[in-house]
Write a protein that holds these residues in place. Structure first.
Motif, PDB file in Angstrom:
ATOM      1  N   GLY A  98       0.801  -1.219   0.000  1.00  0.00           N
ATOM      2  CA  GLY A  98       0.000   0.000   0.000  1.00  0.00           C
ATOM      3  C   GLY A  98       0.830   1.263   0.000  1.00  0.00           C
ATOM      4  O   GLY A  98       0.458   2.267   0.606  1.00  0.00           O
ATOM      5  N   ILE A  99       1.973   1.231  -0.676  1.00  0.00           N
ATOM      6  CA  ILE A  99       2.890   2.366  -0.705  1.00  0.00           C
ATOM      7  C   ILE A  99       2.735   3.116  -2.018  1.00  0.00           C
ATOM      8  O   ILE A  99       2.781   2.512  -3.092  1.00  0.00           O
ATOM      9  N   GLU A 100       2.568   4.428  -1.944  1.00  0.00           N
ATOM     10  CA  GLU A 100       2.561   5.280  -3.128  1.00  0.00           C
ATOM     11  C   GLU A 100       3.763   6.208  -3.027  1.00  0.00           C
ATOM     12  O   GLU A 100       3.669   7.334  -2.558  1.00  0.00           O
ATOM     13  N   LEU A 101       4.923   5.719  -3.451  1.00  0.00           N
ATOM     14  CA  LEU A 101       6.147   6.489  -3.296  1.00  0.00           C
ATOM     15  C   LEU A 101       7.067   6.179  -4.465  1.00  0.00           C
ATOM     16  O   LEU A 101       7.456   5.025  -4.673  1.00  0.00           O
ATOM     17  N   ASP A 102       7.406   7.189  -5.253  1.00  0.00           N
ATOM     18  CA  ASP A 102       8.342   7.017  -6.357  1.00  0.00           C
ATOM     19  C   ASP A 102       9.727   7.425  -5.891  1.00  0.00           C
ATOM     20  O   ASP A 102       9.952   8.573  -5.496  1.00  0.00           O
ATOM     21  N   VAL A 103      10.639   6.475  -5.914  1.00  0.00           N
ATOM     22  CA  VAL A 103      12.007   6.749  -5.477  1.00  0.00           C
ATOM     23  C   VAL A 103      12.965   6.377  -6.593  1.00  0.00           C
ATOM     24  O   VAL A 103      12.629   5.627  -7.513  1.00  0.00           O
ATOM     25  N   ASP A 104      14.172   6.908  -6.494  1.00  0.00           N
ATOM     26  CA  ASP A 104      15.224   6.623  -7.460  1.00  0.00           C
ATOM     27  C   ASP A 104      15.845   5.282  -7.096  1.00  0.00           C
ATOM     28  O   ASP A 104      16.674   5.182  -6.189  1.00  0.00           O
ATOM     29  N   THR A 105      15.435   4.237  -7.797  1.00  0.00           N
ATOM     30  CA  THR A 105      15.946   2.903  -7.460  1.00  0.00           C
ATOM     31  C   THR A 105      17.443   2.804  -7.719  1.00  0.00           C
ATOM     32  O   THR A 105      18.140   2.023  -7.067  1.00  0.00           O
ATOM     33  N   GLY A 106      17.959   3.584  -8.670  1.00  0.00           N
ATOM     34  CA  GLY A 106      19.393   3.572  -8.926  1.00  0.00           C
ATOM     35  C   GLY A 106      20.193   3.982  -7.699  1.00  0.00           C
ATOM     36  O   GLY A 106      21.251   3.414  -7.407  1.00  0.00           O
ATOM     37  N   VAL A 107      19.687   4.975  -6.958  1.00  0.00           N
ATOM     38  CA  VAL A 107      20.366   5.413  -5.742  1.00  0.00           C
ATOM     39  C   VAL A 107      20.428   4.284  -4.729  1.00  0.00           C
ATOM     40  O   VAL A 107      21.474   4.030  -4.104  1.00  0.00           O
ATOM     41  N   LEU A 108      19.318   3.588  -4.550  1.00  0.00           N
ATOM     42  CA  LEU A 108      19.293   2.495  -3.575  1.00  0.00           C
ATOM     43  C   LEU A 108      20.165   1.324  -4.023  1.00  0.00           C
ATOM     44  O   LEU A 108      20.828   0.685  -3.195  1.00  0.00           O
ATOM     45  N   LEU A 109      20.199   1.034  -5.314  1.00  0.00           N
ATOM     46  CA  LEU A 109      21.050  -0.045  -5.801  1.00  0.00           C
ATOM     47  C   LEU A 109      22.524   0.298  -5.637  1.00  0.00           C
ATOM     48  O   LEU A 109      23.346  -0.559  -5.280  1.00  0.00           O
ATOM     49  N   ASP A 110      22.867   1.558  -5.897  1.00  0.00           N
ATOM     50  CA  ASP A 110      24.256   1.978  -5.693  1.00  0.00           C
ATOM     51  C   ASP A 110      24.638   1.866  -4.224  1.00  0.00           C
ATOM     52  O   ASP A 110      25.757   1.443  -3.883  1.00  0.00           O
ATOM     53  N   LEU A 111      23.707   2.248  -3.348  1.00  0.00           N
ATOM     54  CA  LEU A 111      23.957   2.132  -1.913  1.00  0.00           C
ATOM     55  C   LEU A 111      24.171   0.670  -1.522  1.00  0.00           C
ATOM     56  O   LEU A 111      25.109   0.341  -0.777  1.00  0.00           O
ATOM     57  N   ALA A 112      23.308  -0.212  -2.016  1.00  0.00           N
ATOM     58  CA  ALA A 112      23.452  -1.627  -1.693  1.00  0.00           C
ATOM     59  C   ALA A 112      24.791  -2.168  -2.175  1.00  0.00           C
ATOM     60  O   ALA A 112      25.445  -2.954  -1.480  1.00  0.00           O
ATOM     61  N   ARG A 113      25.219  -1.754  -3.353  1.00  0.00           N
ATOM     62  CA  ARG A 113      26.521  -2.195  -3.883  1.00  0.00           C
ATOM     63  C   ARG A 113      27.664  -1.709  -3.006  1.00  0.00           C
ATOM     64  O   ARG A 113      28.580  -2.465  -2.656  1.00  0.00           O
ATOM     65  N   ASP A 114      27.623  -0.418  -2.618  1.00  0.00           N
ATOM     66  CA  ASP A 114      28.690   0.138  -1.781  1.00  0.00           C
ATOM     67  C   ASP A 114      28.752  -0.571  -0.434  1.00  0.00           C
ATOM     68  O   ASP A 114      29.836  -0.872   0.077  1.00  0.00           O
ATOM     69  N   ALA A 115      27.572  -0.831   0.152  1.00  0.00           N
ATOM     70  CA  ALA A 115      27.545  -1.498   1.458  1.00  0.00           C
ATOM     71  C   ALA A 115      28.053  -2.934   1.351  1.00  0.00           C
ATOM     72  O   ALA A 115      28.786  -3.424   2.211  1.00  0.00           O
ATOM     73  N   ALA A 116      27.675  -3.626   0.263  1.00  0.00           N
ATOM     74  CA  ALA A 116      28.101  -5.014   0.094  1.00  0.00           C
ATOM     75  C   ALA A 116      29.599  -5.121  -0.141  1.00  0.00           C
ATOM     76  O   ALA A 116      30.275  -5.985   0.434  1.00  0.00           O
TER      77      ALA A 116
END
Length: 285
Positions: free
Chosen positions: A213-231
């Motif tokens: 039930g979420i109506e939120l458009d986010v930049d998935t590229g930012v989150l993927l880059d974050l996940a890569r950096d953290a990993a």
């Protein structure tokens, strides 16, 4: 500015080519075909679904055609009677790839052609799609009334009879917007399509947002880059845990945060991951 409109979704067919299965309830990418169509018109003033009531991701108004099983024209007529907007979006419930952009294009085409009484999507072969269309309500009611008078009812009349009496403008289908699911082969093709490399991530994220039930458009590229950096800079389990914490931080920012809160939390976490990795590099030097 988006044209104000109501939506009528036809979800009551017999689905004979699917062996009588509940076609609107068939799932593609974890979402029912009906829910996928409803997701394409979330800003409709009123959404009427013509068919048997069932759970949906957002509230709708239910009605049935008279007689049940009488075909698309009685279903359109039943849906129109439950609306009050000057423009109606009319859709079938078996369009797995219909999207908001296509809906906006139909509404814009109608608004930009004052003489037109309907804007129809055309498929890749140039065929009109009367059940992927935006109609001006008054002319639509006029034609439904005329057909009822001329034929003693609407049951089992060909759908083309409706558009023959309307002034039309047309919108060429983009990508797979006009693809409909009439057979199990169509369902299999749609399910395979959403798992292709270029589409699977967007499909999954959309499905998760609908489920939560979420109506939120986010930049998935930012989150993927974050996940890569953290990993890479910390440890592999840090990737999902870090993105979870970013979401939690954005939620704590309140409803005013929105996508900006996610982006800011992701930026801070990414910078931390880079500092963490830099310290490790220094220690190993």
């Amino acid at each position: 500015m988006t044209t104000a409109y109501d939506a009528v979704v036809l979800a009551g067919g017999a689905a004979r080519r699917l062996g009588g299965s509940d076609k609107p309830g068939v799932r593609v990418g974890g979402r029912t075909l009906l829910d996928r169509v409803l997701a394409a018109c979330p800003d409709a003033g009123r959404t009427v679904v013509v068919g048997d009531p069932r759970p949906t991701v957002r509230p709708v108004r239910w009605t049935r055609e008279d007689p049940p099983g009488g075909g698309p024209l009685p279903a359109v007529d039943a849906g129109v009677r439950e609306t009050d907007a000057e423009v109606l979006l009319v859709l079938s419930a078996d369009l797995p790839f219909l999207d908001r952009d296509t809906v906006r294009r139909l509404l814009a085409a109608l608004a930009e052609a004052p003489e037109a009484e309907a804007a129809l999507l055309t498929d890749g072969d140039g065929r009109d799609q009367p059940l992927v269309a935006a109609y001006r309500t008054a002319p639509l009611v006029r034609e439904l009334t005329r057909l009822t008078h001329d034929h003693g009812g609407l049951a089992h009349l060909p759908l083309r009879r409706l558009t023959e009496g309307l002034r039309l403008t047309r919108v060429a289908a983009g990508s797979l917007a006009s693809f409909d699911c009439d057979t199990w082969e169509d369902i299999a093709a749609a399910r395979a399509r959403i798992r292709e490399h270029g589409t699977v991530l967007d499909e999954w994220i959309t499905a998760v947002k609908d489920e939560l039930g979420i109506e939120l458009d986010v930049d998935t590229g930012v989150l993927l880059d974050l996940a890569r950096d953290a990993a890479h800079g910390v440890a592999r389990p840090a990737a999902p845990l870090t993105t979870f914490l970013v979401g939690y931080a954005a939620a704590r920012a309140g409803t005013e945060g929105g996508p900006e809160a996610v982006a800011e939390a992701a930026r801070k976490a990414a910078e931390l991951a880079k500092r963490w990795a830099a310290e490790q590099d220094e220690a190993e030097a």
